[in-house]
Structure formats: structure tokens, C-alpha cells
Motif scaffolding. Structure first.
Motif, mmCIF file in Angstrom:
data_model
loop_
_atom_site.group_PDB
_atom_site.id
_atom_site.type_symbol
_atom_site.label_atom_id
_atom_site.label_comp_id
_atom_site.label_asym_id
_atom_site.label_seq_id
_atom_site.Cartn_x
_atom_site.Cartn_y
_atom_site.Cartn_z
ATOM 1 N N GLU A 72 0.842 -1.193 0.000
ATOM 2 C CA GLU A 72 0.000 0.000 0.000
ATOM 3 C C GLU A 72 0.874 1.238 0.000
ATOM 4 O O GLU A 72 2.080 1.165 0.253
ATOM 5 N N ARG A 73 0.260 2.398 -0.273
ATOM 6 C CA ARG A 73 0.970 3.674 -0.260
ATOM 7 C C ARG A 73 0.135 4.704 0.479
ATOM 8 O O ARG A 73 -1.087 4.652 0.465
ATOM 9 N N VAL A 74 0.826 5.629 1.111
ATOM 10 C CA VAL A 74 0.161 6.736 1.793
ATOM 11 C C VAL A 74 1.105 7.935 1.729
ATOM 12 O O VAL A 74 2.322 7.790 1.736
ATOM 13 N N SER A 75 0.530 9.127 1.621
ATOM 14 C CA SER A 75 1.356 10.340 1.633
ATOM 15 C C SER A 75 1.165 11.042 2.972
ATOM 16 O O SER A 75 0.136 10.887 3.626
ATOM 17 N N PHE A 76 2.194 11.782 3.376
ATOM 18 C CA PHE A 76 2.125 12.483 4.653
ATOM 19 C C PHE A 76 3.050 13.686 4.608
ATOM 20 O O PHE A 76 3.940 13.778 3.760
ATOM 21 N N LEU A 77 2.837 14.615 5.533
ATOM 22 C CA LEU A 77 3.666 15.807 5.610
ATOM 23 C C LEU A 77 4.812 15.576 6.581
ATOM 24 O O LEU A 77 4.625 14.959 7.628
ATOM 25 N N LYS A 78 6.002 16.063 6.208
ATOM 26 C CA LYS A 78 7.176 15.933 7.068
ATOM 27 C C LYS A 78 8.151 17.051 6.750
ATOM 28 O O LYS A 78 8.036 17.707 5.732
ATOM 29 N N GLN A 79 9.119 17.251 7.642
ATOM 30 C CA GLN A 79 10.165 18.229 7.364
ATOM 31 C C GLN A 79 11.133 17.639 6.353
ATOM 32 O O GLN A 79 11.414 16.436 6.386
ATOM 33 N N SER A 80 11.642 18.473 5.473
ATOM 34 C CA SER A 80 12.591 18.012 4.468
ATOM 35 C C SER A 80 13.880 17.538 5.125
ATOM 36 O O SER A 80 14.187 17.893 6.266
ATOM 37 N N GLU A 81 14.640 16.747 4.392
ATOM 38 C CA GLU A 81 15.905 16.208 4.914
ATOM 39 C C GLU A 81 16.883 17.314 5.282
ATOM 40 O O GLU A 81 17.728 17.140 6.145
ATOM 41 N N VAL A 82 16.790 18.463 4.650
ATOM 42 C CA VAL A 82 17.690 19.593 4.953
ATOM 43 C C VAL A 82 17.543 20.006 6.401
ATOM 44 O O VAL A 82 18.530 20.393 7.048
ATOM 45 N N CYS A 83 16.363 19.916 6.964
ATOM 46 C CA CYS A 83 16.129 20.304 8.353
ATOM 47 C C CYS A 83 16.930 19.430 9.312
ATOM 48 O O CYS A 83 17.407 19.905 10.345
ATOM 49 N N VAL A 84 17.079 18.155 8.998
ATOM 50 C CA VAL A 84 17.800 17.219 9.852
ATOM 51 C C VAL A 84 19.300 17.525 9.840
ATOM 52 O O VAL A 84 19.977 17.373 10.847
ATOM 53 N N LEU A 85 19.805 17.977 8.709
ATOM 54 C CA LEU A 85 21.235 18.213 8.553
ATOM 55 C C LEU A 85 21.696 19.525 9.187
ATOM 56 O O LEU A 85 22.892 19.737 9.327
#
Length: 86
Positions: A72-85
Motif C-alpha cells: 500500500e501507499r500513503v502520503s504524509f507531511l514531514k520536514q525536508s531532509e535539509v532540516c535534519v542536517l
């Protein structure tokens, strides 16, 4: 046939044909996660997100296998990878 009839026929054909990709995109779209939505995730296959150069919220798509073995697939909102770095 006069120019008016040809113009109307061309406009109708263009309108009909230009709407087809939108219908195909809608059907292929991944359902969006909503708060409280029950998810049956046995194994995550991949998480895709758009590339971003700034720290922002992006829409990611997760492909997973549920406990019955169905993908199955689902979309969701998250912070971009740049935020983690940062």
C-alpha cells in the motif's frame, strides 16, 4: 462548413483531450494520511520525498506492506531532509 463550426469543434476536442491527463493523475494519486487514520504497517519498503534546498514541510510518499502482505501507499507531511542536517 464555416470557420465558426471548425473553431467550436477544435475547442471541444482540445478541452476533452487536455483533461485526460488530469483524470489519470487523480486516480493514481496516493491517499493522504489524516490524524487518527489506522495504519497497518508490517514493513516499510521506501519513503520518497521531493528534493529541497531549504528547511520546509514537504509531502512524502511511503510504500509499505501491511500484515496481510498487501503493498500500500500513503502520503504524509514531514520536514525536508535539509532540516535534519542543520
Amino acid at each position: 462548413m464555416n470557420i465558426r463550426n471548425v473553431s467550436i469543434a477544435s475547442l471541444l476536442a482540445f478541452t476533452t483531450l487536455s483533461g485526460l491527463p488530469l483524470v489519470a493523475e487523480e486516480k493514481a494519486d496516493v491517499p493522504a494520511y489524516e490524524y487518527g487514520m489506522p495504519l497497518d504497517i508490517a514493513r516499510v519498503i521506501r519513503i520518497e520525498e521531493p528534493k529541497s534546498r531549504v528547511c520546509e514541510v514537504v509531502r512524502a510518499k511511503m510504500t509499505y506492506v501491511n500484515s496481510q502482505g498487501v503493498t500500500e501507499r500513503v502520503s504524509f507531511l514531514k520536514q525536508s531532509e535539509v532540516c535534519v542536517l542543520q
